[in-house]
Design an enzyme around this catalytic site. Structure first.
Site, PDB file in Angstrom:
ATOM      1  CD  GLU A   1      -3.106   5.743   6.538  1.00 62.70           C
ATOM      2  OE1 GLU A   1      -3.082   5.732   5.300  1.00 62.70           O
ATOM      3  OE2 GLU A   1      -2.195   5.255   7.249  1.00 62.70           O
TER       4      GLU A   1
ATOM      5  N   GLY B   1       2.308   2.614  10.620  1.00 62.51           N
ATOM      6  CA  GLY B   1       3.278   3.687  10.407  1.00 62.51           C
ATOM      7  C   GLY B   1       3.961   4.169  11.670  1.00 62.51           C
TER       8      GLY B   1
ATOM      9  CD  GLU C   1      -3.743  -2.219   7.371  1.00 69.10           C
ATOM     10  OE1 GLU C   1      -2.647  -2.494   6.909  1.00 69.10           O
ATOM     11  OE2 GLU C   1      -4.346  -1.175   7.107  1.00 69.10           O
TER      12      GLU C   1
ATOM     13  CE  LYS D   1      -0.292   3.358   4.704  1.00 73.08           C
ATOM     14  NZ  LYS D   1      -0.280   3.521   6.143  1.00 73.08           N
TER      15      LYS D   1
ATOM     16  CG  ASN E   1      -1.719   1.237   1.413  1.00 69.89           C
ATOM     17  OD1 ASN E   1      -1.790   2.063   0.491  1.00 69.89           O
ATOM     18  ND2 ASN E   1      -2.333   1.405   2.579  1.00 69.89           N
TER      19      ASN E   1
ATOM     20  CG  HIS F   1      -5.968   2.160   5.050  1.00 65.55           C
ATOM     21  ND1 HIS F   1      -5.553   3.126   5.931  1.00 65.55           N
ATOM     22  CD2 HIS F   1      -4.966   1.265   4.971  1.00 65.55           C
ATOM     23  CE1 HIS F   1      -4.331   2.821   6.354  1.00 65.55           C
ATOM     24  NE2 HIS F   1      -3.953   1.696   5.778  1.00 65.55           N
TER      25      HIS F   1
ATOM     26  CB  SER G   1       5.001  -1.299  11.986  1.00 68.71           C
ATOM     27  OG  SER G   1       4.583   0.048  12.129  1.00 68.71           O
TER      28      SER G   1
HETATM   29  P1  PGA Z   1       2.605   0.486   7.611  1.00 66.76           P
HETATM   30  O1  PGA Z   1       1.166   0.669   6.925  1.00 66.76           O
HETATM   31  O2  PGA Z   1       3.169  -0.825   7.091  1.00 66.76           O
HETATM   32  O3  PGA Z   1       3.402   1.663   7.136  1.00 66.76           O
HETATM   33  O4  PGA Z   1       2.417   0.474   9.076  1.00 66.76           O
HETATM   34  C1  PGA Z   1       0.302  -0.431   6.737  1.00 66.76           C
HETATM   35  C2  PGA Z   1      -1.011   0.069   6.180  1.00 66.76           C
HETATM   36  O5  PGA Z   1      -1.492   1.112   6.639  1.00 66.76           O
HETATM   37  O6  PGA Z   1      -1.614  -0.562   5.283  1.00 66.76           O
END
Ligand code: PGA
Length: 251
Positions: free
Chosen positions: A97, A173, A167, A11, A9, A95, A212
């Site tokens: 976000e 992140g 998640e 983003k 992803n 997601h 992460s």
């Molecule tokens: P990350 O993001 O691996 O940077 O923690 C995962 C995601 O939000 O899909």
């Protein structure tokens, strides 16, 4: 036997130049990863470039969001059929976000799941609790609510045609990964919830971990019985890291 899936992803990261370089590196290294399905979810505007570079390779691609509408006066939206028009196989739905910064409700996420399936996309449905919710001990309630909304709207068999990504919001992140035990506990809960509706769907549906995941912790997480792959943010932006995560999923 569920085939592992590792989905990147990106983003809202990258440029035409950086994505071209990243894809060159991934295509060069992916040959060693044979048993894993691999996909990259690109920012919409870079999907055409991604398609041109990945066409004919073993790597699939997808979008990061989709409209609930099929077509019409919805300025700025992208329809599921537009994603398939550019060869997308997957699309990320709900997601955290998007739930947090774009006020996406469980009901809207369920509609997006349905719209994706209608166009033939494989939705990757994201669920997960915030740190506050985990501390309050309501992780399972939150995940159940997010999942049940989609089951109620689409039906369990349609849910079975997608993928679920657990998640935990506090792990995205932040560099804070859920421990393999913490993740497995929620994955098993999700599978149990699916099983209450359909044993067949529960056994076949892939549940990815996201938050992460990186080359250091991927193998341990993937070794858990209910973790069938990963949704990878930060580590999907570097070819070597993403390939190492894919290798960790190789069974
Ligand atoms: P990350 O993001 O691996 O940077 O923690 C995962 C995601 O939000 O899909």
């Amino acid at each position: 036997m569920r085939q592992p899936l590792v989905a990147g992803n990106w983003k809202m990261n990258g440029s035409r130049a950086s994505i071209a370089e990243l894809l060159d590196g991934l295509k060069a290294g992916i040959g060693n990863v044979r048993t894993v399905e691999v996909a990259l979810c690109a920012p919409a505007i870079y999907i055409p470039d991604t398609q041109v570079q990945l066409d004919g390779s073993a790597i699939k691609w997808g979008g990061q969001d989709v409209s609930v509408h099929a077509a019409g006066a919805y300025t700025g939206e992208i329809a599921a059929a537009m994603l398939t028009d550019f060869g997308c196989h997957f699309v990320i739905i709900g997601h955290s976000e998007r739930r947090a910064y774009h006020s996406e409700s469980d009901a809207l996420v369920a509609e997006k799941f349905a719209a994706s399936r209608e166009a033939g996309l494989v939705p990757i449905l994201c669920v997960g609790e915030t740190l506050e919710e985990r501390e309050q001990g309501v992780t399972e309630q939150v995940v159940a609510r997010q999942l049940d909304a989609v089951i109620a709207h689409c039906g369990i068999d349609t849910v079975g045609e997608g993928v679920v990504a657990y998640e935990p919001v506090w792990a995205i992140g932040t560099g804070k990964t859920a421990t393999p035990e913490q993740a497995q506990e929620v994955h098993a809960f999700i599978r149990g919830r699916l099983a209450a509706n359909s044993q067949t769907v529960a056994e076949g549906l892939r549940i990815l971990y996201g938050g992460s995941m990186n080359p250091k912790n991927a193998a341990e997480l993937m070794a858990q019985p209910d973790i069938d792959g990963g949704l990878i943010g930060g580590a999907s932006l570097k070819a070597a890291d993403f390939l190492a995560v894919c290798a960790a999923a190789n069974r």
